[in-house]
Design a protein around this motif. Structure first.
Motif, short mmCIF file in Angstrom:
data_model
loop_
_atom_site.label_atom_id
_atom_site.label_comp_id
_atom_site.label_asym_id
_atom_site.label_seq_id
_atom_site.Cartn_x
_atom_site.Cartn_y
_atom_site.Cartn_z
N SER A 1 -6.32 7.56 -10.16
CA SER A 1 -7.04 7.34 -11.41
C SER A 1 -8.42 6.74 -11.15
O SER A 1 -9.10 6.29 -12.06
N GLY A 2 -8.84 6.72 -9.87
CA GLY A 2 -10.23 6.41 -9.57
C GLY A 2 -10.54 4.96 -9.25
O GLY A 2 -11.70 4.59 -9.13
N THR A 3 -9.51 4.10 -9.07
CA THR A 3 -9.79 2.72 -8.70
C THR A 3 -10.26 2.68 -7.25
O THR A 3 -9.65 3.28 -6.38
N ARG A 4 -11.37 1.97 -6.99
CA ARG A 4 -11.86 1.87 -5.62
C ARG A 4 -11.17 0.70 -4.93
O ARG A 4 -10.50 -0.10 -5.56
N TRP A 5 -11.43 0.59 -3.59
CA TRP A 5 -10.66 -0.40 -2.85
C TRP A 5 -10.86 -1.85 -3.32
O TRP A 5 -9.91 -2.61 -3.31
N PRO A 6 -12.07 -2.25 -3.77
CA PRO A 6 -12.14 -3.65 -4.22
C PRO A 6 -11.20 -3.90 -5.39
O PRO A 6 -10.53 -4.94 -5.45
N GLY A 7 -11.10 -2.92 -6.27
CA GLY A 7 -10.21 -3.05 -7.40
C GLY A 7 -8.76 -3.08 -6.96
O GLY A 7 -7.95 -3.87 -7.47
N ILE A 8 -8.45 -2.22 -6.00
CA ILE A 8 -7.06 -2.19 -5.52
C ILE A 8 -6.67 -3.52 -4.89
O ILE A 8 -5.60 -4.06 -5.15
N VAL A 9 -7.60 -4.07 -4.09
CA VAL A 9 -7.31 -5.37 -3.47
C VAL A 9 -7.14 -6.44 -4.54
O VAL A 9 -6.16 -7.19 -4.54
N ALA A 10 -8.07 -6.50 -5.47
CA ALA A 10 -8.07 -7.60 -6.43
C ALA A 10 -6.94 -7.50 -7.44
O ALA A 10 -6.34 -8.50 -7.80
N PHE A 11 -6.64 -6.25 -7.92
CA PHE A 11 -5.68 -6.15 -9.01
C PHE A 11 -4.28 -5.76 -8.55
O PHE A 11 -3.32 -5.97 -9.27
N HIS A 12 -4.16 -5.16 -7.36
CA HIS A 12 -2.83 -4.69 -6.97
C HIS A 12 -2.29 -5.37 -5.72
O HIS A 12 -1.16 -5.81 -5.70
N VAL A 13 -3.13 -5.46 -4.68
CA VAL A 13 -2.60 -6.00 -3.42
C VAL A 13 -2.44 -7.52 -3.52
O VAL A 13 -1.34 -8.05 -3.36
N LEU B 1 0.82 -1.22 0.00
CA LEU B 1 0.00 0.00 0.00
C LEU B 1 0.85 1.27 0.00
O LEU B 1 0.37 2.34 -0.32
N HIS B 2 2.13 1.12 0.38
CA HIS B 2 3.01 2.29 0.35
C HIS B 2 3.62 2.53 -1.02
O HIS B 2 4.29 3.53 -1.24
N GLU B 3 3.38 1.62 -1.94
CA GLU B 3 4.00 1.75 -3.26
C GLU B 3 3.32 2.86 -4.07
O GLU B 3 2.14 3.16 -3.86
N GLN B 4 4.07 3.37 -5.02
CA GLN B 4 3.52 4.48 -5.81
C GLN B 4 2.41 4.04 -6.74
O GLN B 4 1.50 4.82 -7.04
N PHE B 5 2.46 2.76 -7.20
CA PHE B 5 1.42 2.36 -8.15
C PHE B 5 0.05 2.31 -7.48
O PHE B 5 -0.98 2.38 -8.13
N ILE B 6 0.02 2.21 -6.13
CA ILE B 6 -1.25 2.26 -5.42
C ILE B 6 -1.80 3.69 -5.47
O ILE B 6 -2.97 3.91 -5.76
N THR B 7 -0.91 4.66 -5.20
CA THR B 7 -1.31 6.06 -5.29
C THR B 7 -1.82 6.36 -6.70
O THR B 7 -2.85 7.01 -6.90
N ALA B 8 -1.09 5.85 -7.69
CA ALA B 8 -1.49 6.06 -9.07
C ALA B 8 -2.88 5.47 -9.32
O ALA B 8 -3.75 6.11 -9.93
N ALA B 9 -3.10 4.25 -8.83
CA ALA B 9 -4.39 3.61 -9.02
C ALA B 9 -5.49 4.40 -8.34
O ALA B 9 -6.59 4.57 -8.88
N ARG B 10 -5.18 4.90 -7.13
CA ARG B 10 -6.19 5.65 -6.38
C ARG B 10 -6.56 6.94 -7.10
O ARG B 10 -7.73 7.28 -7.24
#
Lengths: 286, 323
Positions: free
Chosen positions: A183-195, A172-181
């Motif tokens: 660009s409008g990705t919500r938390w389910p997307g962040i969990v499923a595609f990034h975390v 969650l500290h990575e920059q691609f998470i900030t980028a995803a956030r």
């Protein structure tokens, strides 16, 4: 409190190369037990509780591993035990994974004070040893296969939750998470595609190690008479029954132990092999 | 060093909170049991009066919260209550049982530590030789072996086969004759030590490998120190930090392993008390044993954390910097 990740990473002796060999050996050993279990679903030499021979016979063509003190075929019971060991391993690891990953992710996404108190609670549960927790659940539920799975799975879910939380925090500290956030990705997307994709390699190694630990814990419970009741021939129970007659019929006290070691060793090898694939930086010789 | 004091306070607070939470978990889980705890005292054809009397005796006629408060109150006064079945006080019973379980745990721990230091360091330093590989293999194999199976095999070889050591039991007069008592503990201690040294030596091997690959060791060697000197002067302290964290966990595991091993060797220790308690639904005994072993586990973790910080100044600094 020591870092779980560091502990797990330290747990495996580092090898120079050979991770593929480790994985292959591990898969072969595990496969052997899986084969026994699968075949036992289709065919067994005798019915598990069938008194098919004399008492404590030695190995022969009719009874590959001889018979137990009631005259039941030991190889049949060993095959049956493979089924139980795998059910317990898969069941408790699945339970631990679902519960642990969910709790870990919730903690990682929660407000700091929620996260802190959840992590403290997890530390308390982890300090409570698996076997004691399992005995407690068995005391409440009564001895059965499902109590054992429930107990072991619950105890292990705390370990998985703590690991998930730590790993998720790192991601969650990575920059691609900030980028995803942004660009409008919500938390389910962040969990499923990034975390999840990022923490899965390390998690899977830990889950594989827990599988071995779960099999050993169930064996201990059955050995103590707190596992599945008699007709279910768990390896731990077989060893307990054969203990008294080890001098006259040693095979009965040796074979189930070897089966246990083969399965646990196999799964541990798979975990070691996976670890090196999961983390390319480890593949370089130290 | 004020940061150490802060850490000590915080860690102590965590210890107390952990213990209270653990006690609550033990208590609540046991009350989830279908049926009244008082049932353990009653026969099938108990009269209503007997049931009322039994519930009053174990206190299960009161609200759950009051029961917990009573129990916790007793705990603070180091009173573990009385067994439901034998009505003997639980505390002294546990003390008697610990005379077997504690020596078993500690002797096995010391033996395992010695074994694993030799195995782990040799396996790391001599990684290129055949016996280095064999030792690594032993460590890998050892963590896959169930402790009770090692016990069965040792009984087979040493007690039944060679007949040199007793296969189980403990002298009736306890430690009256120390040599006799130690003979009874020999195989159980060996069983636990073998299994434990396997997993310990993996950590020690990994820590040694880390030290061997470090820059400071190379510098020390370049400065003219022999490998042994360099390891003693610089390696031990650095390598010890991760190992001590593991030692704490392992010591706790050993106590738990003792529960199973006592069963193999029919030793009347804490483990058999817990098992009988579970069979007889004797809540007082189960709770007592669980609280004492949890306390042991928590205290060991506490000590391990403190010692780590005493050895490693970096950890002390990290406390001051907080998260």
């Amino acid at each position: 409190m020591t870092g779980v990740v560091e502990q797990i990473e330290d747990a495996a002796p580092r090898r120079r190369g050979g991770s593929r060999t480790t994985l292959v050996i591990g898969l072969c050993l595990t496969g052997l037990i899986v084969l026994l279990a699968v075949v036992s679903l289709l065919w067994l030499p005798y019915a598990p509780s069938d008194i098919s021979g004399g008492r404590l016979e030695g190995p022969s063509g009719a009874h590959l591993l001889g018979t137990d003190k009631l005259g039941r075929d030991l190889f049949t019971q060993l095959m049956f035990g493979a089924r139980i060991a795998l059910i317990v391993g898969i069941g408790s690891v699945a339970l631990a994974a679902v519960l642990g990953i969910t709790i870990g992710l919730i903690a990682a996404f929660a407000r700091p004070w929620v996260d802190d108190s959840m992590s403290a609670a997890l530390d308390v549960i982890i300090a409570f040893p698996v076997l004691l927790l399992a005995m407690l659940v068995v005391a409440v539920q009564g001895a059965s296969l499902w109590s054992a799975i429930l107990a072991i799975g619950l105890a292990m879910s705390a370990v998985i939750a703590r690991l998930t939380r730590i790993l998720a925090h790192r991601v969650l500290h990575e920059q691609f998470i900030t980028a995803a956030r942004t660009s409008g990705t919500r938390w389910p997307g962040i969990v499923a595609f990034h975390v999840l994709p990022n923490i899965w390699p390390t998690l899977s190694v830990s889950l594989a190690l827990q599988f071995g630990a779960a099999v050993l814990a169930e064996a201990s419970l059955s050995y103590l008479g707190l596992g599945a009741p008699p007709p279910n021939a768990s390896w731990g129970r077989l060893l307990q029954e054969a203990q008294g007659t080890v001098l006259t019929a040693p095979v009965g006290a040796i074979a189930p132990g070897i089966a246990l070691v083969v399965l646990v060793l196999g799964v541990n090898f798979v975990a070691d092999g996976l670890r090196d694939f999961a983390d390319p930086t480890r593949r370089r010789a130290r | 060093m004020p940061e150490m004091l802060t850490y000590l306070l915080r860690r102590s607070a965590f210890l107390v909170v952990s213990l209270v939470v653990a006690m609550m978990v033990i208590f609540v889980l046991l009350r989830l049991l279908p049926g009244d705890p008082a049932n353990a005292l009653l026969s099938v054809d108990a009269t209503p009066e007997q049931i009322v009397a039994a519930r009053a005796q174990v206190g299960s006629d009161r609200p759950l919260f009051e029961q917990f408060a009573l129990w916790a109150g007793q705990m603070v006064r180091f009173d573990l209550g009385e067994s439901y079945i034998s009505t003997l006080p639980v505390g002294p019973e546990i003390a008697t049982r610990l005379q077997i379980t504690l020596p078993l745990t500690l002797l096995a721990f010391v033996l395992a530590l010695l074994l694993s230091l030799v195995i782990g360091i040799t396996a790391a330093v001599k990684a290129d030789t055949w016996y280095g590989t064999v030792l690594s293999g032993f460590a890998q194999l050892g963590i896959a072996v169930p402790v009770f199976w090692v016990g069965i095999l040792l009984v087979w070889v040493f007690a039944l086969g060679l007949g040199v050591l007793p296969s189980g039991g403990f002298p009736r007069d306890d430690w009256e004759d120390p040599a006799d008592a130690l003979r009874s503990l020999a195989l159980p201690v060996l069983t636990v030590a073998i299994v434990m040294s396997a997993s310990l030596s993996r950590y020690i091997r990994a820590a040694t490998l880390d030290v061997l690959g470090s820059d400071y060791l190379r510098t020390a060697r370049a400065g003219g120190a022999s490998l042994g000197e360099a390891l003693l002067r610089h390696g031990v302290r650095n390598g010890a930090v991760p190992v001590i964290a593991v030692l704490g966990i392992e010591l706790s595991t050993t106590l738990l392993g003792a529960v199973v091993v006592e069963s193999v060797f029919t030793l009347p220790g804490l483990g058999s008390m817990l098992l009988t308690g579970i069979e007889q639904h004797d809540f007082a005994n189960i709770q007592g044993v669980l609280v004492v072993s949890t306390l042991f586990v928590l205290l060991v973790g506490f000590l391990a954390d403190i010692v780590q910080r005493l050895i490693d100044p970096r950890l002390r600094a990290r406390v001051a910097g907080a998260r």
